[in-house]
Motif scaffolding. Structure first.
Motif, PDB file in Angstrom:
ATOM      1  N   LEU A  25       8.587  32.020 -62.939  1.00 11.44           N
ATOM      2  CA  LEU A  25       9.410  32.093 -61.744  1.00 11.44           C
ATOM      3  C   LEU A  25      10.693  32.880 -62.000  1.00 11.44           C
ATOM      4  O   LEU A  25      11.247  32.849 -63.095  1.00 11.44           O
ATOM      5  CB  LEU A  25       9.763  30.690 -61.256  1.00 11.44           C
ATOM      6  CG  LEU A  25       8.602  29.772 -60.879  1.00 11.44           C
ATOM      7  CD1 LEU A  25       9.138  28.460 -60.317  1.00 11.44           C
ATOM      8  CD2 LEU A  25       7.662  30.442 -59.884  1.00 11.44           C
ATOM      9  N   ILE A  26      11.153  33.575 -60.979  1.00 14.33           N
ATOM     10  CA  ILE A  26      12.422  34.303 -61.005  1.00 14.33           C
ATOM     11  C   ILE A  26      13.391  33.698 -59.999  1.00 14.33           C
ATOM     12  O   ILE A  26      14.556  33.487 -60.305  1.00 14.33           O
ATOM     13  CB  ILE A  26      12.206  35.796 -60.708  1.00 14.33           C
ATOM     14  CG1 ILE A  26      11.320  36.443 -61.778  1.00 14.33           C
ATOM     15  CG2 ILE A  26      13.540  36.529 -60.604  1.00 14.33           C
ATOM     16  CD1 ILE A  26      11.028  37.908 -61.525  1.00 14.33           C
ATOM     17  N   LEU A  27      12.910  33.418 -58.799  1.00 12.01           N
ATOM     18  CA  LEU A  27      13.749  32.879 -57.741  1.00 12.01           C
ATOM     19  C   LEU A  27      13.965  31.379 -57.924  1.00 12.01           C
ATOM     20  O   LEU A  27      13.283  30.733 -58.713  1.00 12.01           O
ATOM     21  CB  LEU A  27      13.100  33.146 -56.380  1.00 12.01           C
ATOM     22  CG  LEU A  27      12.890  34.607 -55.993  1.00 12.01           C
ATOM     23  CD1 LEU A  27      12.065  34.714 -54.723  1.00 12.01           C
ATOM     24  CD2 LEU A  27      14.228  35.309 -55.813  1.00 12.01           C
ATOM     25  N   GLU A  28      14.916  30.848 -57.166  1.00 11.71           N
ATOM     26  CA  GLU A  28      15.149  29.407 -57.171  1.00 11.71           C
ATOM     27  C   GLU A  28      13.918  28.684 -56.636  1.00 11.71           C
ATOM     28  O   GLU A  28      13.224  29.196 -55.742  1.00 11.71           O
ATOM     29  CB  GLU A  28      16.370  29.074 -56.313  1.00 11.71           C
ATOM     30  CG  GLU A  28      17.677  29.632 -56.854  1.00 11.71           C
ATOM     31  CD  GLU A  28      18.851  29.278 -55.954  1.00 11.71           C
ATOM     32  OE1 GLU A  28      18.611  28.614 -54.918  1.00 11.71           O
ATOM     33  OE2 GLU A  28      19.985  29.659 -56.287  1.00 11.71           O
ATOM     34  N   PRO A  29      13.626  27.501 -57.162  1.00 14.88           N
ATOM     35  CA  PRO A  29      12.418  26.784 -56.739  1.00 14.88           C
ATOM     36  C   PRO A  29      12.333  26.546 -55.238  1.00 14.88           C
ATOM     37  O   PRO A  29      11.240  26.597 -54.661  1.00 14.88           O
ATOM     38  CB  PRO A  29      12.522  25.454 -57.502  1.00 14.88           C
ATOM     39  CG  PRO A  29      13.364  25.771 -58.697  1.00 14.88           C
ATOM     40  CD  PRO A  29      14.347  26.804 -58.249  1.00 14.88           C
ATOM     41  N   GLY A  30      13.470  26.292 -54.583  1.00 18.48           N
ATOM     42  CA  GLY A  30      13.446  26.049 -53.150  1.00 18.48           C
ATOM     43  C   GLY A  30      12.942  27.240 -52.365  1.00 18.48           C
ATOM     44  O   GLY A  30      12.151  27.091 -51.420  1.00 18.48           O
ATOM     45  N   VAL A  31      13.401  28.451 -52.736  1.00 15.49           N
ATOM     46  CA  VAL A  31      12.954  29.665 -52.049  1.00 15.49           C
ATOM     47  C   VAL A  31      11.521  30.007 -52.449  1.00 15.49           C
ATOM     48  O   VAL A  31      10.690  30.363 -51.613  1.00 15.49           O
ATOM     49  CB  VAL A  31      13.904  30.842 -52.373  1.00 15.49           C
ATOM     50  CG1 VAL A  31      13.409  32.128 -51.742  1.00 15.49           C
ATOM     51  CG2 VAL A  31      15.310  30.526 -51.907  1.00 15.49           C
ATOM     52  N   GLN A  32      11.229  29.884 -53.745  1.00 14.81           N
ATOM     53  CA  GLN A  32       9.904  30.244 -54.226  1.00 14.81           C
ATOM     54  C   GLN A  32       8.820  29.354 -53.628  1.00 14.81           C
ATOM     55  O   GLN A  32       7.716  29.824 -53.324  1.00 14.81           O
ATOM     56  CB  GLN A  32       9.856  30.166 -55.748  1.00 14.81           C
ATOM     57  CG  GLN A  32       8.532  30.597 -56.356  1.00 14.81           C
ATOM     58  CD  GLN A  32       8.163  32.022 -55.985  1.00 14.81           C
ATOM     59  OE1 GLN A  32       8.828  32.965 -56.393  1.00 14.81           O
ATOM     60  NE2 GLN A  32       7.119  32.190 -55.188  1.00 14.81           N
ATOM     61  N   SER A  33       9.121  28.083 -53.441  1.00 13.33           N
ATOM     62  CA  SER A  33       8.115  27.186 -52.862  1.00 13.33           C
ATOM     63  C   SER A  33       7.758  27.603 -51.443  1.00 13.33           C
ATOM     64  O   SER A  33       6.596  27.512 -51.035  1.00 13.33           O
ATOM     65  CB  SER A  33       8.630  25.743 -52.884  1.00 13.33           C
ATOM     66  OG  SER A  33       9.791  25.610 -52.074  1.00 13.33           O
ATOM     67  N   CYS A  34       8.741  28.081 -50.681  1.00 14.58           N
ATOM     68  CA  CYS A  34       8.468  28.554 -49.318  1.00 14.58           C
ATOM     69  C   CYS A  34       7.623  29.816 -49.335  1.00 14.58           C
ATOM     70  O   CYS A  34       6.696  29.978 -48.525  1.00 14.58           O
ATOM     71  CB  CYS A  34       9.776  28.797 -48.577  1.00 14.58           C
ATOM     72  SG  CYS A  34      10.778  27.312 -48.323  1.00 14.58           S
TER      73      CYS A  34
END
Length: 318
Positions: free
Chosen positions: A249-258
């Protein structure tokens, strides 16, 4: 007949100018499996899942019994491991499915892996036996649902009778991952090579040819270009799982999960398609800026010429 296999597709940031480009790559040679039984009829849609069902009960992966002597902490750990370890080989080919978008003269077949079947049964889609059978192109029959569930149990997947789907059915629901990625690749190619960015930019520039508006319009285009670049950079960092791969992962988990939810609901088509559209829009913005620069130079040149002519007329009058 063409047979396509699918494991992962390249990321937008690794594709150079074609930000939305994708490609299919080959799976390792997998074990052959007998054909699936026919899909079920309407009798599989009788019961509904309980809204208060726990995460473990909602899992489609077949559970492994937990020893009664284990402590509560050990039991939770074993339950978690059983969910992950129910499928021994996600890359194993479950069946081959004919493409829905191919021409009759060049029918394509796409290999569906055990991991893909698991993803179709898991959130966000949670397909039931009837819909899964339709996706796998199985003909309906009286005992189709039961036969399909038995087949899934042999590979470690649990498909309860009468479960309800979680997501709305769209045209993308009918596509397997391989065909969805193939569609995204072709859409990216068409956007890059055929979208009339220059013609659209020239047309709109002519609608705003007032010399007094050139500076303000250029500022708006530059601002739009910056916003578009920020969004394109965000999409380029999307690391949604592709096939059976699990990229870092590169992005924050909150954004990546979406973003992962969007990728799963579109089976890998959504992210690359948006990147392809962004590339087309960025090309339009570049052509618009070029057109404005030409108009600005021509207006400056004509204004300089008019100034010289007026000076000559003034001298003649004297």
């Amino acid at each position: 007949m063409l047979v396509h296999t699918y494991s992962a597709m390249e990321r937008p940031d690794a594709l150079g100018a074609a930000a939305g480009g994708v490609r299919l790559s080959s799976l390792p040679q997998a074990l052959g499996l007998p054909g699936l039984a026919a899909a079920p009829g309407l009798e599989d849609l009788q019961a509904t899942d309980e809204l208060g069902m726990s995460l473990l009960d909602q899992s489609v992966i077949k559970k492994v019994p937990i020893p009664s002597k284990a402590s509560s902490l050990s039991a939770l750990s074993l339950a978690k491991d059983s969910l992950v370890g129910g499928i021994t080989n996600p890359g194993e080919v479950f069946c081959s499915v004919p493409g829905r978008l191919s021409l009759l003269s060049s029918t394509s077949k796409y290999k569906v892996t055990v991991g893909e079947v698991q993803r179709r049964l898991s959130p966000p889609e949670c397909l039931n036996a009837s819909l899964l059978g339709a996706v796998l192109r199985r003909a309906k029959s009286k005992n189709g649902g039961r036969c399909l569930r038995e087949r899934l149990e042999k590979i470690g997947l649990n498909l309860p009778a009468g479960r309800r789907k979680a997501a709305n059915v769209t045209l993308l629901t009918s596509l397997v991952e391989g065909e969805a990625v193939h569609l995204a690749r072709d859409f990216g190619y068409v956007c890059e090579t055929e979208f009339p960015a220059k013609a659209a930019a020239e047309y709109l520039c002519r609608q705003h040819a007032d010399p007094e508006e050139l500076h303000s319009r250029k500022s708006m285009l530059l601002a739009a270009k910056q916003i578009c670049k920020e969004f394109a950079d965000l999409m380029a960092q999307d690391r949604s799982p592709l096939g059976n791969s699990r990229p870092a992962l590169i992005l924050e988990p909150g954004v990546q999960s979406c973003l992962t939810h969007f990728s799963l609901i579109t089976h890998g088509f959504g992210g690359p398609a948006i990147c392809a559209a962004l590339t087309a829009f960025q090309n339009y913005l570049l052509e618009s800026l070029k057109g404005l620069d030409k108009m600005f130079l021509s207006s400056v040149g004509s204004g300089h010429g008019e100034t010289k002519a007026s000076e000559k007329d003034a001298k003649h009058r004297k």
